[in-house]
Design a protein around this motif. Structure first.
Motif, short mmCIF file in Angstrom:
data_model
loop_
_atom_site.label_atom_id
_atom_site.label_comp_id
_atom_site.label_asym_id
_atom_site.label_seq_id
_atom_site.Cartn_x
_atom_site.Cartn_y
_atom_site.Cartn_z
N ASN A 11 -20.04 15.40 -10.08
CA ASN A 11 -21.35 15.22 -9.46
C ASN A 11 -21.42 16.01 -8.15
OD1 ASN A 11 -21.32 11.83 -10.55
ND2 ASN A 11 -22.63 13.43 -11.33
N GLY A 12 -22.53 16.69 -7.95
CA GLY A 12 -22.72 17.47 -6.73
C GLY A 12 -22.14 18.86 -6.79
N ALA A 13 -21.55 19.24 -7.92
CA ALA A 13 -20.94 20.57 -8.02
C ALA A 13 -21.97 21.66 -8.29
CB ALA A 13 -19.88 20.58 -9.12
N LEU A 50 -21.02 34.77 -9.63
CA LEU A 50 -20.99 34.24 -10.99
C LEU A 50 -21.59 35.26 -11.94
CD1 LEU A 50 -20.52 32.06 -13.08
CD2 LEU A 50 -22.70 31.01 -12.43
N THR A 51 -20.76 35.78 -12.83
CA THR A 51 -21.18 36.75 -13.85
C THR A 51 -20.83 36.20 -15.22
OG1 THR A 51 -20.87 38.63 -12.35
CG2 THR A 51 -20.90 39.09 -14.72
N VAL A 52 -21.84 35.96 -16.04
CA VAL A 52 -21.61 35.41 -17.37
C VAL A 52 -22.81 35.71 -18.26
CG1 VAL A 52 -22.52 33.16 -16.64
CG2 VAL A 52 -21.09 33.32 -18.68
N GLN A 53 -22.54 36.02 -19.52
CA GLN A 53 -23.59 36.19 -20.52
C GLN A 53 -23.49 35.03 -21.50
OE1 GLN A 53 -24.01 40.04 -22.27
NE2 GLN A 53 -25.32 39.33 -23.94
N PHE A 54 -24.59 34.28 -21.61
CA PHE A 54 -24.60 33.11 -22.47
C PHE A 54 -25.00 33.51 -23.89
CE2 PHE A 54 -25.26 31.46 -18.21
CZ PHE A 54 -24.36 30.40 -18.16
N THR A 106 -21.25 26.41 2.53
CA THR A 106 -20.65 27.24 1.48
C THR A 106 -21.51 27.15 0.23
OG1 THR A 106 -19.25 25.41 0.73
CG2 THR A 106 -18.31 26.93 2.34
N PRO A 107 -21.60 28.24 -0.54
CA PRO A 107 -22.44 28.22 -1.75
C PRO A 107 -21.84 27.35 -2.85
CG PRO A 107 -21.25 30.30 -1.59
CD PRO A 107 -20.99 29.56 -0.31
N ASP A 157 -16.33 28.23 -7.56
CA ASP A 157 -15.96 28.96 -8.77
C ASP A 157 -16.62 28.35 -10.00
OD1 ASP A 157 -14.17 30.56 -7.25
OD2 ASP A 157 -12.66 28.97 -7.37
N ALA A 158 -16.77 29.16 -11.04
CA ALA A 158 -17.25 28.70 -12.34
C ALA A 158 -16.58 29.58 -13.39
CB ALA A 158 -18.77 28.81 -12.44
N VAL A 159 -15.93 28.94 -14.36
CA VAL A 159 -15.16 29.66 -15.36
C VAL A 159 -15.65 29.28 -16.75
CG1 VAL A 159 -12.85 30.08 -16.30
CG2 VAL A 159 -13.14 29.71 -13.84
#
Length: 504
Positions: free
Chosen positions: A41-43, A26-30, A20-21, A185-187
């Motif tokens: 760790n490992g995420a 993931l869509t985000v503008q920094f 699994t990825p 996921d990433a939020v």
């Protein structure tokens, strides 16, 4: 500095061999300023920094960036590129002074403390004025004074900064938003890490409450469907019985019951109600399936097998001195470590903490398998070898190691599938192997370096409950106060030598 731009559009990334990825879609503008990148760790925190700066390429989606992008690694094995240029550059004087970088550091890189190496890494990166700067654990190994100078230097950075750190205070001081990673996921959440994690916890609690409420509704609907099914079966049986038994003409009650059964059979009301209840339960099940309910794992460690505390001292060392290089000496009084000693070794970078630790390890009086020793840095080749050695352990022992790793906040399956464990995961593995074998002494040099925030909390609990002796080297005063009793503090003398002072 060129205008900065960093945009992820539907980015997905997985290392070879992963089922699994690490993150997907993931869509985000920094924005300009510092964004904390937080997760266990490992995420995939380091992976995300490398994708952001172009050191790794995403399998799907796109990364748009503008201007120079730099990634500053956790490891300090090799001097940074352009270190020589930085040392002699006229415009580097302010940074050299701010981060206390000395002109002879390129020639004696191998003798520098890890804190000195880390300051050099960051100074060179800032001097190059990148549009995007990704820092991986920048406060590792840095003492309190150097950390203060580092914060001032990073606050002056005007580009887009990505910051991976276990240092909650640093993340709160620098960051106006945090990207919380929990694969896949990433939020992105506003505020420093304290605010971001609090909001995440509140949201997860709300999801759990909603899930439990829906689960209750679903169960009630299923129970009602079952009740009505029983009623329908009873009425159907009554209808069949009335057909088989001839009812006398004068039995008006019997005729009424037969007619009711026929009527029920005709409109199938009970059956319809069963179907309706099941349909409603199905809709609720769909609602539950659309919720993202994060699984939370048990934390905390009981150090099994460490209940035997040796009566004899683990270390008796007479007063002496150690050479530190450039003619300097480290002077120490007579030192002892008992079976339940809890010792904090502190002092500024460059005073010889790691040198003293190596000397102490050479003079311990206990079997090698009863010592857990976790150094500041573990080379990549040793990390790979450690993972391979764990794979060769007997199943029962490997299972206990993986359970301990899980209770330190890492997912064993993801860890064992990796080609190279992250520095934080390697530290957890070393500690876990020693814990399951029942240690008499745990020695950790900068134990919180590279560890994720959940892992640090678990480590505090594990060491606070541990019945064996401990010697911890750390700049993290709050961490040490929760665990240790005795202080061994290194102080610089006017001559340039170092002296060890024991404080109760």
């Amino acid at each position: 500095m060129a205008s900065a731009l960093l945009v992820f559009q539907s980015v997905e990334f997985a290392h070879p061999g992963m089922t699994t990825p690490l993150f997907t879609e993931l869509t985000v503008q920094f924005p300009p300023g510092w964004t904390g990148v937080v997760g266990p760790n490992g995420a995939g925190k380091t992976t995300l920094l490398k994708v952001a700066t172009g050191e790794l390429t995403a399998q799907h989606g796109s990364v748009r960036r503008q201007g120079l992008s730099l990634y500053v690694a956790q490891r300090t094995d090799d001097p940074p590129e352009y270190l020589e240029d930085f040392i002699w550059a006229p415009d580097a004087a302010v940074l050299k002074a701010r981060l206390q970088v000395q002109e002879d550091w390129p020639e004696r890189w191998s003798t520098l403390s890890h804190g000195e190496r880390k300051r050099a890494q960051i100074a060179v990166a800032l001097w190059r004025e990148p549009a995007v700067l990704a820092l991986d654990e920048p406060s590792n190994h840095i003492d309190a004074e150097a950390r203060r100078l580092l914060v001032l230097a990073l606050q002056a950075f005007t580009g887009i900064g990505l910051l991976v750190s276990h240092d909650r205070t640093l993340l709160d001081e620098l960051c106006s938003q945090c990207l919380l990673i929990d694969p896949p996921d990433a939020v992105l959440r506003p505020g420093g890490v304290t605010d971001a994690l609090e909001q995440q916890e509140n949201d997860e609690k709300a999801v759990h409450r909603t899930n439990e409420a829906l689960r209750g509704t679903e169960n009630r609907l299923k129970a009602e469907a079952q009740r009505r099914r029983v009623i329908a079966d009873q009425k159907a049986s009554a209808a069949r019985g009335s057909k088989q038994k001839k009812i006398p003409a004068h039995d008006h009650d019997g005729r009424a019951m037969r007619n009711l059964a026929k009527l029920t059979g005709k409109d199938a009301y009970a059956g319809k109600m069963v179907a309706l209840m099941n349909q409603r339960a199905g809709k609720v099940a769909v609602q539950r399936s659309e919720l993202t309910v994060k699984k939370r794992y048990d934390t905390g460690i009981w150090v099994d097998g460490a209940s035997f505390i040796p009566r004899d001292f683990l270390l008796r060392l007479p007063a002496g001195s150690l050479a530190l290089g450039r003619g300097r000496q480290l002077h120490f009084p007579a030192l002892t470590i008992g079976g339940t000693s809890r010792i904090a070794l502190t002092g500024a970078n460059g005073l010889g903490k790691s040198t003293l630790i190596r000397h102490l390890l050479d003079h311990l009086q206990l079997p090698p398998d009863k010592l857990v020793s976790v150094p500041q840095e573990i080379p990549a080749d040793d990390s790979r070898a450690l993972l391979e050695s764990i794979n060769r352990l007997p199943n029962a022992e490997r299972g206990r190691v993986m359970t301990t790793v899980s209770r330190l906040g890492s997912r064993p399956a993801r860890l064992m599938a990796s080609a190279l464990p992250s520095p934080g995961e390697v530290r957890k593995l070393l500690l876990a192997i020693g814990i399951v074998r029942g240690p008499h002494l745990i020695v950790m040099d900068e134990p919180t370096n590279h560890m994720d925030l959940p892992g640090i909390l678990c480590l505090e609990q594990a060491l606070a409950d541990c019945p064996c002796a401990m010697l911890l080297v750390s700049h993290d005063e709050s961490f040490l106060k929760k665990i240790t009793v005795t202080g061994w503090h290194l102080e610089r003398e006017p001559s340039g030598d170092t002296r060890l002072v024991i404080k109760a």
